[in-house]
Structures are given as C-alpha cells and as structure tokens.
Design an enzyme around this catalytic site. Structure first.
Site, PDB file in Angstrom:
ATOM      1  CD1 TRP A  74     -72.394  41.659-107.282  1.00 56.23           C
ATOM      2  CD2 TRP A  74     -72.104  40.353-105.802  1.00 56.23           C
ATOM      3  NE1 TRP A  74     -73.425  41.779-106.410  1.00 56.23           N
ATOM      4  CE2 TRP A  74     -73.197  40.848-105.454  1.00 56.23           C
ATOM      5  CE3 TRP A  74     -71.521  39.286-104.603  1.00 56.23           C
ATOM      6  CZ2 TRP A  74     -74.101  40.459-104.466  1.00 56.23           C
ATOM      7  CZ3 TRP A  74     -72.329  39.230-103.769  1.00 56.23           C
ATOM      8  CH2 TRP A  74     -73.659  39.595-103.549  1.00 56.23           C
ATOM      9  CG  ASN A  98     -66.525  33.535-109.077  1.00 57.14           C
ATOM     10  OD1 ASN A  98     -67.474  34.057-108.431  1.00 57.14           O
ATOM     11  ND2 ASN A  98     -67.040  32.642-110.194  1.00 57.14           N
ATOM     12  CE  LYS A 484     -87.303  41.297-113.870  1.00 58.79           C
ATOM     13  NZ  LYS A 484     -86.866  39.644-114.336  1.00 58.79           N
ATOM     14  CG  HIS A 503    -106.804  38.894 -95.194  1.00 55.51           C
ATOM     15  ND1 HIS A 503    -107.516  38.474 -94.390  1.00 55.51           N
ATOM     16  CD2 HIS A 503    -107.123  38.424 -96.594  1.00 55.51           C
ATOM     17  CE1 HIS A 503    -108.611  37.767 -94.807  1.00 55.51           C
ATOM     18  NE2 HIS A 503    -108.285  37.840 -96.202  1.00 55.51           N
ATOM     19  CE  LYS A 603     -78.438  37.218-117.089  1.00 55.23           C
ATOM     20  NZ  LYS A 603     -79.775  37.576-116.370  1.00 55.23           N
TER      21      LYS A 603
END
Ligand code: F6R
Length: 608
Positions: A74, A98, A484, A503, A603
C-alpha cells in the site's frame, strides 16, 4: 498497510509466499513481489497491481529456492510501480517493509554523499542501502542489522535476506505487528497470524523494538539493546484458517450475512441471557468510579464509538467525549479527575488509535479497548480488553466488526447503567431481552430486504452524489451509510444531522441528489419527517428507510421506501445498519468496482 511474509522451509517457497500474501492482500494491493535465495544467490519477481499480476509473472518465470520473503504494498512513498515494489535489493541484501521510515531522507542524504545510488522513490530502500554499506564496512549480517535498526526512526515491520546466507532470515518490529510462526523444520514470519494459518498456528508475536534471527528450526529474539529475550508462544485462533469466501461472491457479502451469528457470539460473551443480566466483564472499566469517559477511534470504529457515546450517556448518564483518533492524539487535552478511556479497533493496530491510547495511558487513565484481533498491540497495551467475536474480517469495508463493536457498547451501556444505578434490574432485563432478539431479527431482515435493495441499487448507481440524513443514532447510521457508499461504490455521499439541513445542505437539493432518510418511528420521527417534507418540496428524491409504524405514519411520495420490522429503540441501530450495508454493497457490485479491495484503501492503517 502493506503485508510482509518470510519463509525458511523445506519446499519450493515462492508459491507458498504467494499463498500467504493472498491472505495479506487486504492490507494493500498496489503492487507485490517475492525474493528467494537459491544456491546462495538472490533473485526476485515483482509486479504492479494486484497479486494475480505477480502470479502471472511467476508462472512465466518461476523462482526456485526454499527460503524467501514477500510483500504486498500500500504505497506511501513513491508511486505503485514495479520499480518501487518490494523486495528492495542492494548489493546482496533484500528487504520487505511495512511502515514508514520517518528519517529516510536524512539517511538517504548521508548515504548519497558517501557515494550510494538510489534506484527507487521509496523510504524502504534506505534500509537495504544502509545494511549493504555496513556489510561493506566489514560488519556481519547480525551486526549490520542491529546497527541499522538503531539508526531507523519511524514505524517498521521488516524481513531481510542476505546473499550467501541460505540458512537465515531476519525480522524486526517497531510499530506494525510481526508474527513468527514455528513449524516442523520450517519457520515463518508474517504481518499477522492469518497469513501463516496454512503453515502453522504456533505463533510468537514480537514486541516493539524486538528483532529476530530465524533458521529452519530455531528463532533467536533480541530486544532493542541486543539482549536475547524470550517471548511467549501462543496458539492462533482456528478461525484464521477459515478465511474463504464459500458460496459468496465477495468477502463483504459473506461478512454481512455472518452478522446474526457473530453478533450472537459477541453478545453471549457479555450477557447471560438465561438470567437476563450482563456479565461481570461488562463493568470492568470501573464505570461506577469515573465521572467521564474518553473514546477515540478511526472510520467505522469511530462511528461504533458514537453509538456507544449515545447509549452510555442516555442509559448510564455517563458523560462521554469522542473524537477521531487522528485529532485526539494531537489535541494535548488535559485529562483531570476520574476518567477512563476506551479505544475501538477491528485490527487493534491502527496507528492513530494506538497513539491516542498511549497519550491517555501516559496521563494515568485506565485504558479499555474493544478489539477484534486479541493479540493486537492495542489489546496488549490496554488494562481491560473487550473482545468482539466477529472472526477475521477480510473485506476492506467494515461490516460485521462494526456491528459486533456496537453489540459490545450496548452491553457496556447496560453494565455501566447498573454500576451507576441509572438502570433498574427490570430495565436491565428489558434491554437484555431486546438484545437477545437481535440475531434472529438481523437474520430475517437480511433475507427480507435483499431483493428490494438489489433493485434499488441499480437506480442509485445512476447518481454521482447522495445525501444521507438522520437524527440521534440515525444520524450516526447516516454517517456510516455515506462512508460505506463512497468507499466501495465511489459515489460521493455526505451525511448530515437532519436538523442541520436548513443550515446549508438544503441548497444542494434537486432531482439529481437522492436523499436517503433513516427515520424509524422513534422519538425523532416527527422532526425528521418535517425535514423530509422540506426535501420533497424542493424536488428532492427520497429513499426512506423506516419501520412499519413509520411507513404507516408518512404519506410522502418517495423514490423507494424500505420497511423494517418495528423493534425496540435500543436495538434499532443494529437492525437499521443492514439496509445501509446492502445498499452500498449492491451498488458497488452493480457498478463493477472491486468490492473487497476498493481503490486506494487498505484494511489495517498502521501509518498516520
Ligand atoms: C470503513 C473501515 C475503516 C476502519 C478504520 C479503522 O469501512 O473499515 O474506516 O473502520 O480504518 O480500522 P480499525 O477498526 O482496524 O482500527
């Protein structure tokens, strides 16, 4: 946030590394790579994109060797190209990493002025370069490893191979988790025990600052000072071996449908349904002895905390302050008086949540955590652990972990209410009875509403923007619904407290902006219906999520009305979560996005 694996074994290791990486792909999937040592020589294969691309590369050009390391990325530093993919090599050293090396530019500048040439944009390459330069200066691999680790600042879990060293792998941990697996004449390293579940369930977790040298039948672990240390071995949960999709199309779908069962497991841990009372565990945070509670978490876990706040304040009269952990950790807030802190995390490794926990701990607060991974750092650093029994959650978008976190909060609210004498025994019994119905109701609702939501999701997928509205816990549901929807379908979705509509956001209402209103027939119903009327009067299209009483009480024209059974207000959020999850899921499936591994997400967020 990147998954790493290493194996020193008896068989050809490249396919085994890929197998382990598949179980870590939820941590990142920008690129992947493996390196092995064969006859003392290093070689590697890397590929941009998902693991299947690496599998293709390996099929065309296989790697031999029985010792190797692997990585699924990632990206933090440097684009997700093949060149930036791990393992990184430098003069006979191979590294997978990592985390983030915070002082990488400082080290890079030093090495560059000493003549080093860097070939990637990553922070990780400095580790390989530093190790290589120390080996060049005459240090042994062990000495080079210790010296390198003492130069690094930041977060890392590492696995390292050295050319010519066919019998050893080194690993290190500072921040992100690292598990060592003990086999029979084989040893393993993984970012988590799930990755190692096909090989072994006999696990040792390294602690922060630890590093280790593994050979085929032995591991030696050192602390940051280089002293040998013993760390306990434990059996990994058997659930880790069962991370298969079964007959479901996606892990997310499977995890949505597992909710009746895992909510039931979780509730049973906290509640004795036979006696109608919460168990002792539910009041372990000394609720009677505190005047307020702090909660911090990220993303959906933060929203679980928001439900928790609403319940604890209402039923236990306990003032709760909640913040997203990335803000909480830097607020430098005073923490006077009788307070406790509670942290919520599926993975138990989220960097901001962990830092918030440490801030409270350093300020002397008693620490509780609601975690799904019991061996995680957040669990280990807490005084009291409230486990969720959700089992491994693989889909990147949280579903069953969230509803299990909510279940724990519901039990804690009753436990706290009893401890603080704000709930009577009869009220406790009533609330427990309501909770006991949740598994059955969630099971039947899921099947009842699925066909309608599948059809509705086709409609929803035509829009670029969606507004979610609700009040009280329904506002928290709206926030989760918007989160989601955007994370897996990439439709822009915002949630507002329905009372805030006037508002500002009402200016957005037109026929191109569906408004999803969550309004069961609770104490907020009439007010929310007035807000719906304001939307309808401006040509807005309404998707109305309500219960049978709510449907009867409203005669507004809607794009769709989703009717759930009437249930007690206390458990409504657990039931009303289901249409929100299914709507996001089916919209994403219909749009053809990668539901389990949505773009740019990972995740377990172990970096800031
Ligand atoms: C959203 C989602 C994330 C996580 C967040 C916290 O669907 O999954 O927002 O909830 O990254 O992760 P944990 O719970 O592991 O701390």
């Amino acid at each position: 946030m990147c998954g790493i694996v290493a194996i020193i074994g008896k068989h050809r290791v490249a396919p085994l590394l890929v197998d382990a990486l598949k179980r870590l792909e939820y941590r990142g999937y920008d690129s992947a790579g493996v390196a092995t040592l064969q006859d003392g020589m290093l070689d590697r294969r890397r590929a941009e994109g998902k693991l299947v691309n690496l599998e293709k590369v390996l099929a065309e050009n296989p790697l031999g060797g029985t010792i190797g390391i692997g990585h699924t990325r990632w990206a933090t530093h440097g684009a997700p190209t093949e060149n930036n993919a791990h393992p990184h090599f430098c003069e006979g050293v191979a590294v997978v990493h990592n985390g983030i090396i915070e002082n990488f530019s400082e080290i890079r500048d030093q090495l560059t002025s000493a003549g080093a040439h860097f070939s990637t944009e990553t922070d990780t390459e400095v580790i390989a370069q530093l190790l290589a330069s120390l080996l060049r200066s005459g240090k042994t691999p062990k000495e080079a490893m210790q010296a390198t680790l003492s130069s690094l600042k930041g977060a890392y879990a590492l696995a390292v191979l050295f050319e010519g060293e066919n019998e050893q792998i080194m690993g290190a941990r500072n921040g992100p988790p690292l598990a060592i697996g003990h086999g029979d004449g084989e040893m393993f390293i993984g970012s988590d025990a799930i990755a190692l579940s096909p090989f072994t369930d006999d696990i040792t977790y390294l602690e922060d600052g630890d590093w280790a040298i593994l050979n085929r039948d032995h591991v030696e672990i050192f602390n940051a000072d280089g002293n040998t240390v013993q760390r306990p071995r434990s059996k990994a949960s058997s659930a880790y071996a069962q991370v298969e999709k079964g007959n479901y199309r996606h892990f997310m779908e499977k995890e949505i449908y597992e909710q009746p069962e895992v909510i039931s497991h979780t509730l049973t841990h906290y509640i004795d349904f036979a006696t109608g009372k919460v168990r002792e565990v539910s009041s372990q945070l000394d609720f009677a002895d505190i005047d307020s509670l702090k909660i911090a978490a990220c993303g959906s876990a933060y929203l679980a905390g928001q439900f928790g706040k609403n319940w604890l304040e209402r039923y236990a009269r306990l003032p709760v302050e909640i913040d997203v952990a990335s803000e909480f950790r830097y607020r430098e807030m005073p923490l006077p008086g009788r307070q406790a802190a509670l942290f919520v995390s599926q993975s138990g490794e989220t960097a901001d949540t962990l830092a918030s926990l440490r801030y409270c701990k350093n300020n002397g607060l008693r620490i509780g955590s609601i975690v799904n991974v019991r061996e995680s750092t957040i669990a280990r650093e807490s005084d009291v652990v409230f486990p969720t029994l959700a089992g491994p959650e693989i889909g990147v978008a949280s579903t069953k972990a969230l509803t299990c976190q909510m279940s724990v909060f519901a039990a804690l609210a009753i436990g706290a209410g009893r401890a603080r004498n704000t709930l009577s025994e009869a009220e406790e019994k009533d609330m427990v009875r309501s909770l006991s119905e949740v598994p059955r109701i969630t099971g039947s609702v899921l099947h009842q509403i699925q066909p309608q939501l599948e059809i509705l999701s086709r409609e929803l997928s035509k829009f670029h923007n969606v507004l979610y509205l609700g009040r009280g816990n329904n506002y928290t549901l709206a926030l989760e619904g918007a989160l989601k929807l955007k994370e897996i379908s990439y439709i822009h979705a915002e949630a507002y407290a329905a009372g805030e509509l006037k508002h500002g956001p009402i200016a957005l209402i037109d026929e191109n902006m569906p408004v999803i209103v969550i309004a069961p027939h609770d104490r907020h119903f009439e007010k929310t219906v007035s807000n719906m009327q304001e939307v309808a009067a401006r040509g807005g299209r309404i998707i109305f999520i309500t219960d049978e009483n709510g449907a009867r009480a409203s005669n507004l024209e809607t794009m769709a009305t989703i009717v759930l059974p009437n249930v007690d207000e206390f458990i409504m959020p657990l039931i009303f979560m289901l249409p929100i999850q299914l709507l996001a899921y089916h919209t994403a499936v219909f749009m053809g996005t990668d539901v389990d591994q949505p773009r740019n997400l990972a995740k377990s967020v172990t970096v800031e």
